[in-house]
Design an enzyme around this catalytic site. Structure first.
Site, PDB file in Angstrom:
ATOM      1  N   GLU A 102       0.808  -1.230   0.000  1.00 45.86           N
ATOM      2  CA  GLU A 102       0.000   0.000   0.000  1.00 45.86           C
ATOM      3  C   GLU A 102       0.840   1.279   0.000  1.00 45.86           C
ATOM      4  O   GLU A 102       1.896   1.329   0.625  1.00 45.86           O
ATOM      5  CB  GLU A 102      -0.868   0.038   1.269  1.00 45.86           C
ATOM      6  CG  GLU A 102      -1.884  -1.079   1.354  1.00 45.86           C
ATOM      7  CD  GLU A 102      -2.600  -1.121   2.704  1.00 45.86           C
ATOM      8  OE1 GLU A 102      -2.380  -0.232   3.555  1.00 45.86           O
ATOM      9  OE2 GLU A 102      -3.393  -2.063   2.893  1.00 45.86           O
ATOM     10  N   ASP A 141     -13.882   6.509  -2.271  1.00 44.99           N
ATOM     11  CA  ASP A 141     -13.125   6.132  -1.066  1.00 44.99           C
ATOM     12  C   ASP A 141     -11.632   6.087  -1.398  1.00 44.99           C
ATOM     13  O   ASP A 141     -10.917   5.167  -0.991  1.00 44.99           O
ATOM     14  CB  ASP A 141     -13.619   4.789  -0.531  1.00 44.99           C
ATOM     15  CG  ASP A 141     -13.137   4.523   0.894  1.00 44.99           C
ATOM     16  OD1 ASP A 141     -12.679   5.486   1.563  1.00 44.99           O
ATOM     17  OD2 ASP A 141     -13.211   3.366   1.347  1.00 44.99           O
TER      18      ASP A 141
HETATM   19  P1  ATP Z   1     -12.341  -3.202   4.113  1.00 47.86           P
HETATM   20  O1  ATP Z   1     -13.163  -4.165   3.328  1.00 47.86           O
HETATM   21  O2  ATP Z   1     -12.462  -3.378   5.576  1.00 47.86           O
HETATM   22  O3  ATP Z   1     -12.461  -1.771   3.643  1.00 47.86           O
HETATM   23  P2  ATP Z   1     -10.030  -3.676   2.526  1.00 47.86           P
HETATM   24  O4  ATP Z   1     -10.754  -3.020   1.423  1.00 47.86           O
HETATM   25  O5  ATP Z   1      -8.624  -3.253   2.789  1.00 47.86           O
HETATM   26  O6  ATP Z   1     -10.833  -3.576   3.882  1.00 47.86           O
HETATM   27  P3  ATP Z   1      -9.545  -6.092   1.103  1.00 47.86           P
HETATM   28  O7  ATP Z   1      -9.746  -5.475  -0.227  1.00 47.86           O
HETATM   29  O8  ATP Z   1     -10.124  -7.417   1.348  1.00 47.86           O
HETATM   30  O9  ATP Z   1     -10.098  -5.228   2.269  1.00 47.86           O
HETATM   31  O10 ATP Z   1      -7.982  -6.146   1.369  1.00 47.86           O
HETATM   32  C1  ATP Z   1      -7.441  -6.626   2.559  1.00 47.86           C
HETATM   33  C2  ATP Z   1      -5.928  -6.387   2.545  1.00 47.86           C
HETATM   34  O11 ATP Z   1      -5.332  -7.265   1.586  1.00 47.86           O
HETATM   35  C3  ATP Z   1      -5.539  -4.989   2.116  1.00 47.86           C
HETATM   36  O12 ATP Z   1      -5.366  -4.181   3.231  1.00 47.86           O
HETATM   37  C4  ATP Z   1      -4.243  -5.181   1.356  1.00 47.86           C
HETATM   38  O13 ATP Z   1      -3.143  -5.047   2.239  1.00 47.86           O
HETATM   39  C5  ATP Z   1      -4.296  -6.618   0.875  1.00 47.86           C
HETATM   40  N1  ATP Z   1      -4.643  -6.644  -0.552  1.00 47.86           N
HETATM   41  C6  ATP Z   1      -5.858  -6.409  -1.088  1.00 47.86           C
HETATM   42  N2  ATP Z   1      -5.821  -6.510  -2.424  1.00 47.86           N
HETATM   43  C7  ATP Z   1      -4.551  -6.802  -2.743  1.00 47.86           C
HETATM   44  C8  ATP Z   1      -3.856  -7.026  -3.988  1.00 47.86           C
HETATM   45  N3  ATP Z   1      -4.495  -6.963  -5.151  1.00 47.86           N
HETATM   46  N4  ATP Z   1      -2.547  -7.309  -3.930  1.00 47.86           N
HETATM   47  C9  ATP Z   1      -1.890  -7.373  -2.745  1.00 47.86           C
HETATM   48  N5  ATP Z   1      -2.471  -7.176  -1.545  1.00 47.86           N
HETATM   49  C10 ATP Z   1      -3.783  -6.882  -1.536  1.00 47.86           C
END
Ligand code: ATP
Length: 480
Positions: A102, A141
């Site tokens: 991130e 967002d």
């Molecule tokens: P919420 O749903 O609570 O807003 P979020 O959107 O961060 O949380 P997810 O999209 O499930 O939830 O992602 C969870 C975590 O997984 C993220 O914080 C990120 O660190 C990691 N992650 C998500 N997508 C990717 C990706 N495409 N590549 C690498 N890591 C990822």
């Protein structure tokens, strides 16, 4: 709507070896996985159907899929959805693996970006927004947690659960559309994240492409200074600051970047730089910050720091079986543990229960407790365990000091304003359930509390809550 090209070929979890939990969202777990046919790595977002239905997040999930499919593969600055499939329990989204994590992590690590990096990443964000908005999508967002980096350090925007799809042929999106029904139902709420939400989303909950331009201003401010422009001890105070445009620039903030941020952080959406561009976002491209930049080819990204970034190459072992059954999911979940700070992890006393206290010991401890600043909130009950917990409600999380006491009581206090905010009601019907090392639920007969211990002691919280239950409500307790 065009499905991802590859969706024509049916896929299932057994086409992938699941290697590691990359992260967890409120309703999902994201795994690093390898395609067994091509050896290509993906991030697979897995959502449990019961969880989605119970938490009423179906629309959020559908929205994310719809937007990712609309985005397709034409713009490199977005996480791409390659396939979606499901089994009896779960939904799977096969996504681009963002190897370098991130943007927020990079800001936290480096405190701030130099002007060269700021220019470059601000430009990538502008190009990404041009594409997103040309597709009729408002992200709503946008924030540094939702901007990931690919293996070559280009941005990959993600998390479209809060996005709005504007009706085709509608030039601006001030009027909400059918795909906004949830939003209508939640008129007095807003989507997004407190610090990045635009003033119009707070006042009349309308959003437009310009809402993303506001967020762009917030992100540029944050990458230059390491701080969010609107900060405050509570969401209410943050919202007041946003509505009053009450923010300051730290000393040394680059003048050109400041000028751009000032032109984006404008209360009236239409007055934000770029908002009325006939060809978006010419006026942003022409800003002084971007002088000399070749918009048709930004070139390779500059290094964020001189120190080489030790991005650990996560290897998926070759000996793993494809698929994601419960046993594999649990094993991978436990593999998340080493990411937590283990060395300082304190173990609770294994042999002695938290409630095994003699009257003398209770007296002594109560005497010592008087110097605890939280003593005033617990009506002279002995505190058995306390800790900062993020109490989630909707898309918000509020940090509270939780105080489990004899009585029993489970109070929570705002640690900033030092105000008692409430108490989770105790009864024999209370039940604590850990989802993982951070997230746990406290079920009461009338409500489910969604809690997250940032320090990773969720299992201990559940254990002590169950011990207190066994002590006060032995008939209803399993942990006798
Ligand atoms: P919420 O749903 O609570 O807003 P979020 O959107 O961060 O949380 P997810 O999209 O499930 O939830 O992602 C969870 C975590 O997984 C993220 O914080 C990120 O660190 C990691 N992650 C998500 N997508 C990717 C990706 N495409 N590549 C690498 N890591 C990822």
């Amino acid at each position: 709507m065009t499905p991802p090209v590859e969706e024509v070929r049916k896929r299932s979890a057994s086409d992938y070896v699941f290697g590691k939990v990359l992260g967890e969202g409120s309703f999902s777990t994201v795994y690093l996985a390898k395609d067994v046919h091509t050896n290509k790595e993906y991030a697979i977002k897995v959502l449990k159907k019961v969880h989605i239905i119970r938490e009423k997040k179906t629309e959020y999930v559908m929205r994310e899929k719809e937007v990712l499919m609309l985005l397709g593969s034409s713009c490199q600055y977005f996480v791409r959805l390659y396939w979606t499939f499901q089994d009896a329990e779960r939904l799977y989204f096969v996504l681009t693996y963002a190897k370098n994590g991130e943007l927020l992590k990079q800001i936290d690590k480096h405190q701030c970006f130099n002007i060269e990096c700021t220019r470059y990443y601000a430009a990538e964000l502008v190009l990404a927004l041009e594409y997103l908005h040309s597709k009729g999508i408002v992200h709503r967002d946008l924030k540094p947690e939702n901007v990931l980096f690919d293996e070559n350090w280009h941005i990959l925007i993600t998390d479209f659960g809060s996005a709005k799809i504007v009706k085709e042929n509608t030039e601006k999106c001030d009027n909400e559309t059918e795909s906004d029904t949830t939003f209508h139902k939640r008129r007095n709420s807003f989507v997004g994240t407190a610090q990045f939400v635009s003033p119009e989303m707070l006042t009349d909950t309308s959003s437009s492409y310009a809402s993303d331009l506001w967020a762009l201003g917030c992100i540029i401010y944050q990458i230059v200074s390491g701080l969010m422009p609107f900060r405050g001890p509570s969401e209410y105070l943050i919202f007041q600051k946003i509505l009053n445009l009450d923010y300051v620039y730290p000393e040394g903030f680059d003048k050109t970047a400041k000028d751009l941020v000032e032109k984006l952080l404008v209360i009236v959406p239409n007055k934000r730089l770029g908002a009325t561009d006939v060809k978006p976002y010419t006026s942003i491209r022409e800003h002084e910050l971007f002088i000399g930049l070749n918009w048709d080819n930004l070139g390779p990204p500059p290094r964020i720091s001189d120190v080489s970034d030790n991005i650990s190459d996560i290897i998926i072992p070759d000996n793993l079986e494809p698929g994601l059954d419960e046993a594999t999911a649990s094993r991978l979940q436990l593999d998340l543990l080493p990411l937590a700070p283990t060395p300082s992890r304190k173990k609770s006393q294994p042999s002695r229960k938290i409630t095994d206290l003699s009257p003398e010991e209770i007296e002594q401890r109560l005497e010592a407790q008087k110097s605890n600043p939280y003593h005033v909130f617990v009506s002279s009950n002995l505190i058995l365990k306390q800790g900062l917990i993020d109490k989630k409600k909707g898309l918000f999380a509020r940090r509270r000091m939780f105080l489990l006491t004899l009585g029993p009581h489970l109070y929570y206090v705002d640690p900033v304003t030092m105000v008692l905010k409430g108490e989770i009601p105790w009864s024999g019907g209370i039940r604590a359930e850990a989802k993982n090392f951070k997230i746990f639920f406290v079920h009461t007969p009338n409500r489910k509390y969604y809690l997250e211990d940032p320090e990773g002691y969720a299992l201990e919280w559940c254990k002590v809550i169950e011990e207190v239950k066994a002590y006060y409500f032995p008939e209803q307790s399993e942990a006798k």
